[in-house]
Design a protein around this motif. Structure first.
Motif, PDB file in Angstrom:
ATOM      1  N   ALA A  88       0.123 -13.470  -4.172  1.00  0.00           N
ATOM      2  CA  ALA A  88      -0.662 -12.449  -4.862  1.00  0.00           C
ATOM      3  C   ALA A  88      -2.019 -12.255  -4.181  1.00  0.00           C
ATOM      4  O   ALA A  88      -2.495 -11.120  -4.040  1.00  0.00           O
ATOM      5  N   GLU A  89      -2.637 -13.351  -3.753  1.00  0.00           N
ATOM      6  CA  GLU A  89      -3.933 -13.255  -3.079  1.00  0.00           C
ATOM      7  C   GLU A  89      -3.805 -12.500  -1.765  1.00  0.00           C
ATOM      8  O   GLU A  89      -4.649 -11.643  -1.435  1.00  0.00           O
ATOM      9  N   ALA A  90      -2.753 -12.790  -0.999  1.00  0.00           N
ATOM     10  CA  ALA A  90      -2.567 -12.143   0.299  1.00  0.00           C
ATOM     11  C   ALA A  90      -2.272 -10.659   0.145  1.00  0.00           C
ATOM     12  O   ALA A  90      -2.806  -9.828   0.888  1.00  0.00           O
ATOM     13  N   LEU A  91      -1.433 -10.305  -0.821  1.00  0.00           N
ATOM     14  CA  LEU A  91      -1.116  -8.895  -1.036  1.00  0.00           C
ATOM     15  C   LEU A  91      -2.333  -8.135  -1.555  1.00  0.00           C
ATOM     16  O   LEU A  91      -2.550  -6.975  -1.195  1.00  0.00           O
ATOM     17  N   GLY A  92      -3.128  -8.798  -2.392  1.00  0.00           N
ATOM     18  CA  GLY A  92      -4.356  -8.174  -2.869  1.00  0.00           C
ATOM     19  C   GLY A  92      -5.327  -7.917  -1.726  1.00  0.00           C
ATOM     20  O   GLY A  92      -5.968  -6.857  -1.659  1.00  0.00           O
ATOM     21  N   TRP A  93      -5.445  -8.882  -0.821  1.00  0.00           N
ATOM     22  CA  TRP A  93      -6.306  -8.738   0.358  1.00  0.00           C
ATOM     23  C   TRP A  93      -5.817  -7.584   1.238  1.00  0.00           C
ATOM     24  O   TRP A  93      -6.618  -6.770   1.714  1.00  0.00           O
ATOM     25  N   THR A  94      -4.511  -7.481   1.437  1.00  0.00           N
ATOM     26  CA  THR A  94      -3.941  -6.401   2.243  1.00  0.00           C
ATOM     27  C   THR A  94      -4.259  -5.040   1.634  1.00  0.00           C
ATOM     28  O   THR A  94      -4.645  -4.100   2.338  1.00  0.00           O
ATOM     29  N   ALA A  95      -4.103  -4.935   0.316  1.00  0.00           N
ATOM     30  CA  ALA A  95      -4.399  -3.674  -0.367  1.00  0.00           C
ATOM     31  C   ALA A  95      -5.876  -3.299  -0.217  1.00  0.00           C
ATOM     32  O   ALA A  95      -6.216  -2.125  -0.027  1.00  0.00           O
ATOM     33  N   GLN A  96      -6.752  -4.298  -0.268  1.00  0.00           N
ATOM     34  CA  GLN A  96      -8.186  -4.037  -0.116  1.00  0.00           C
ATOM     35  C   GLN A  96      -8.511  -3.522   1.284  1.00  0.00           C
ATOM     36  O   GLN A  96      -9.357  -2.632   1.455  1.00  0.00           O
ATOM     37  N   VAL A  97      -7.839  -4.077   2.283  1.00  0.00           N
ATOM     38  CA  VAL A  97      -8.050  -3.618   3.663  1.00  0.00           C
ATOM     39  C   VAL A  97      -7.669  -2.151   3.789  1.00  0.00           C
ATOM     40  O   VAL A  97      -8.395  -1.343   4.380  1.00  0.00           O
ATOM     41  N   PHE A  98      -6.521  -1.789   3.219  1.00  0.00           N
ATOM     42  CA  PHE A  98      -6.066  -0.405   3.284  1.00  0.00           C
ATOM     43  C   PHE A  98      -7.026   0.532   2.542  1.00  0.00           C
ATOM     44  O   PHE A  98      -7.327   1.627   3.004  1.00  0.00           O
ATOM     45  N   GLU A  99      -7.493   0.099   1.391  1.00  0.00           N
ATOM     46  CA  GLU A  99      -8.390   0.936   0.594  1.00  0.00           C
ATOM     47  C   GLU A  99      -9.725   1.171   1.299  1.00  0.00           C
ATOM     48  O   GLU A  99     -10.320   2.250   1.184  1.00  0.00           O
ATOM     49  N   ALA A 100     -10.203   0.171   2.029  1.00  0.00           N
ATOM     50  CA  ALA A 100     -11.496   0.286   2.695  1.00  0.00           C
ATOM     51  C   ALA A 100     -11.417   1.036   4.019  1.00  0.00           C
ATOM     52  O   ALA A 100     -12.447   1.507   4.534  1.00  0.00           O
ATOM     53  N   ALA A 101     -10.229   1.173   4.584  1.00  0.00           N
ATOM     54  CA  ALA A 101     -10.077   1.814   5.892  1.00  0.00           C
ATOM     55  C   ALA A 101     -10.192   3.332   5.791  1.00  0.00           C
ATOM     56  O   ALA A 101      -9.786   3.925   4.789  1.00  0.00           O
ATOM     57  N   PRO A 102     -10.729   3.980   6.814  1.00  0.00           N
ATOM     58  CA  PRO A 102     -10.747   5.447   6.842  1.00  0.00           C
ATOM     59  C   PRO A 102      -9.313   5.992   6.785  1.00  0.00           C
ATOM     60  O   PRO A 102      -8.367   5.304   7.188  1.00  0.00           O
ATOM     61  N   LYS A 103      -9.170   7.188   6.304  1.00  0.00           N
ATOM     62  CA  LYS A 103      -7.848   7.792   6.164  1.00  0.00           C
ATOM     63  C   LYS A 103      -7.108   7.814   7.505  1.00  0.00           C
ATOM     64  O   LYS A 103      -7.665   8.222   8.530  1.00  0.00           O
ATOM     65  N   GLY A 104      -5.880   7.352   7.488  1.00  0.00           N
ATOM     66  CA  GLY A 104      -5.058   7.341   8.688  1.00  0.00           C
ATOM     67  C   GLY A 104      -5.275   6.142   9.592  1.00  0.00           C
ATOM     68  O   GLY A 104      -4.611   6.019  10.624  1.00  0.00           O
ATOM     69  N   GLN A 105      -6.194   5.252   9.223  1.00  0.00           N
ATOM     70  CA  GLN A 105      -6.489   4.098  10.075  1.00  0.00           C
ATOM     71  C   GLN A 105      -6.161   2.764   9.406  1.00  0.00           C
ATOM     72  O   GLN A 105      -6.603   1.711   9.841  1.00  0.00           O
ATOM     73  N   GLY A 106      -5.388   2.823   8.339  1.00  0.00           N
ATOM     74  CA  GLY A 106      -5.070   1.612   7.591  1.00  0.00           C
ATOM     75  C   GLY A 106      -4.312   0.575   8.395  1.00  0.00           C
ATOM     76  O   GLY A 106      -4.610  -0.628   8.320  1.00  0.00           O
ATOM     77  N   LEU A 107      -3.330   1.022   9.181  1.00  0.00           N
ATOM     78  CA  LEU A 107      -2.520   0.072   9.949  1.00  0.00           C
ATOM     79  C   LEU A 107      -3.359  -0.680  10.973  1.00  0.00           C
ATOM     80  O   LEU A 107      -3.254  -1.903  11.107  1.00  0.00           O
ATOM     81  N   GLN A 108      -4.200   0.060  11.701  1.00  0.00           N
ATOM     82  CA  GLN A 108      -5.021  -0.582  12.703  1.00  0.00           C
ATOM     83  C   GLN A 108      -6.050  -1.502  12.055  1.00  0.00           C
ATOM     84  O   GLN A 108      -6.355  -2.586  12.577  1.00  0.00           O
ATOM     85  N   ALA A 109      -6.573  -1.080  10.905  1.00  0.00           N
ATOM     86  CA  ALA A 109      -7.539  -1.925  10.194  1.00  0.00           C
ATOM     87  C   ALA A 109      -6.893  -3.228   9.748  1.00  0.00           C
ATOM     88  O   ALA A 109      -7.517  -4.295   9.820  1.00  0.00           O
ATOM     89  N   LEU A 110      -5.643  -3.154   9.296  1.00  0.00           N
ATOM     90  CA  LEU A 110      -4.941  -4.363   8.863  1.00  0.00           C
ATOM     91  C   LEU A 110      -4.724  -5.304  10.046  1.00  0.00           C
ATOM     92  O   LEU A 110      -4.951  -6.515   9.930  1.00  0.00           O
ATOM     93  N   MET A 111      -4.280  -4.773  11.171  1.00  0.00           N
ATOM     94  CA  MET A 111      -4.031  -5.622  12.331  1.00  0.00           C
ATOM     95  C   MET A 111      -5.328  -6.263  12.822  1.00  0.00           C
ATOM     96  O   MET A 111      -5.352  -7.439  13.187  1.00  0.00           O
ATOM     97  N   GLN A 112      -6.409  -5.489  12.822  1.00  0.00           N
ATOM     98  CA  GLN A 112      -7.697  -6.049  13.258  1.00  0.00           C
ATOM     99  C   GLN A 112      -8.157  -7.164  12.324  1.00  0.00           C
ATOM    100  O   GLN A 112      -8.677  -8.189  12.768  1.00  0.00           O
ATOM    101  N   ALA A 113      -7.968  -6.961  11.014  1.00  0.00           N
ATOM    102  CA  ALA A 113      -8.379  -7.976  10.049  1.00  0.00           C
ATOM    103  C   ALA A 113      -7.476  -9.207  10.135  1.00  0.00           C
ATOM    104  O   ALA A 113      -7.954 -10.348  10.080  1.00  0.00           O
ATOM    105  N   TYR A 114      -6.180  -8.991  10.280  1.00  0.00           N
ATOM    106  CA  TYR A 114      -5.224 -10.100  10.316  1.00  0.00           C
ATOM    107  C   TYR A 114      -5.403 -10.939  11.580  1.00  0.00           C
ATOM    108  O   TYR A 114      -5.244 -12.167  11.549  1.00  0.00           O
ATOM    109  N   LEU A 115      -5.741 -10.282  12.694  1.00  0.00           N
ATOM    110  CA  LEU A 115      -5.882 -10.981  13.969  1.00  0.00           C
ATOM    111  C   LEU A 115      -7.328 -11.352  14.279  1.00  0.00           C
ATOM    112  O   LEU A 115      -7.646 -11.762  15.395  1.00  0.00           O
ATOM    113  N   SER A 116      -8.199 -11.232  13.288  1.00  0.00           N
ATOM    114  CA  SER A 116      -9.615 -11.535  13.481  1.00  0.00           C
ATOM    115  C   SER A 116      -9.865 -13.044  13.544  1.00  0.00           C
ATOM    116  O   SER A 116      -9.031 -13.856  13.113  1.00  0.00           O
ATOM    117  N   ASP A 117     -11.035 -13.405  14.046  1.00  0.00           N
ATOM    118  CA  ASP A 117     -11.444 -14.815  14.053  1.00  0.00           C
ATOM    119  C   ASP A 117     -11.497 -15.365  12.627  1.00  0.00           C
ATOM    120  O   ASP A 117     -11.102 -16.509  12.380  1.00  0.00           O
TER     121      ASP A 117
END
Length: 213
Positions: A88-117
């Motif tokens: 639940a925590e991980a899915l909630g975090w994923t949803a937050q990443v998508f919500e905060a990303a500019p329109k059309g950039q959700g996928l790239q925002a998720l990959m950047q966040a997931y692969l971040s330091d």
């Protein structure tokens, strides 16, 4: 004829004062239960399923080992609930990443966040799939069922961000991206060379970067 009913003084009224006490006791138990789950969810991601013992979890939660069975029927039941909490925590975090990303950039925002330091180094707060995925096949059926739900739901939420009409369907594209993200983090955490770990993540981001970047 009128019958007069006399109060039987031998019958004692129910003590209504007990109801608030019971509610307070139940509330405390629920708070304690949640604290155990929170500690267990972190411990699983930090130390793995096999490295997570009941005694250690209860100690970290500030509780005695003897109180464990007031909350869980078995260690497997605890692990299943803790895995569900992590899901639940991980899915909630994923949803937050998508919500905060500019329109059309959700996928790239998720990959950047997931692969971040931050995500790579924050194992106990991050995605449980990349933290303990290699152990899941050895766990009890109820634990594996939660892991399966986690992966399926992650695929679904990512697929909704993928435009239709590509070379692959949205569902297949989501599976490929998730496999790449999880696999990259697993490899980056496995190596003892920081430069290689960074290169692995940068290569994945470059490979999935939108055309033209």
């Amino acid at each position: 004829m009128m019958i007069v009913m006399q109060k039987d003084k031998s019958i004692k009224p129910v003590a209504k004062a007990k109801a608030p006490q019971l509610r307070a006791t139940q509330a405390r138990k629920e708070v304690t239960h949640e604290r155990i789950l929170e500690v267990a969810a972190r411990a699983i991601r930090r130390s793995g399923y096999d490295g997570t013992g009941v005694a250690d979890i209860m100690k970290e939660a500030g509780l005695t080992h003897g109180g464990f069975y007031a909350h869980f029927a078995s260690r497997e039941a605890l692990l299943a609930e803790a895995a569900d909490r992590a899901r639940a925590e991980a899915l909630g975090w994923t949803a937050q990443v998508f919500e905060a990303a500019p329109k059309g950039q959700g996928l790239q925002a998720l990959m950047q966040a997931y692969l971040s330091d931050e995500h790579m180094n924050g194992v106990e707060r991050g995605c449980a799939v990349s933290a303990v995925g290699s152990e899941m096949h050895r766990q009890a059926p109820e634990v594996r069922h939660v892991a399966t739900q986690h992966i399926q739901q992650l695929i679904d939420i990512v697929a909704k961000q993928i435009p239709e009409g590509g070379d692959r369907g949205a569902h297949d594209e989501a599976m490929v991206r998730i496999s790449a993200m999880v696999g990259t983090v697993v490899l980056a955490r496995a190596v003892d060379d920081p430069a290689l770990a960074k290169s692995l993540r940068e290569a994945a981001l470059k490979y999935f970067a939108p055309v033209g970047e």
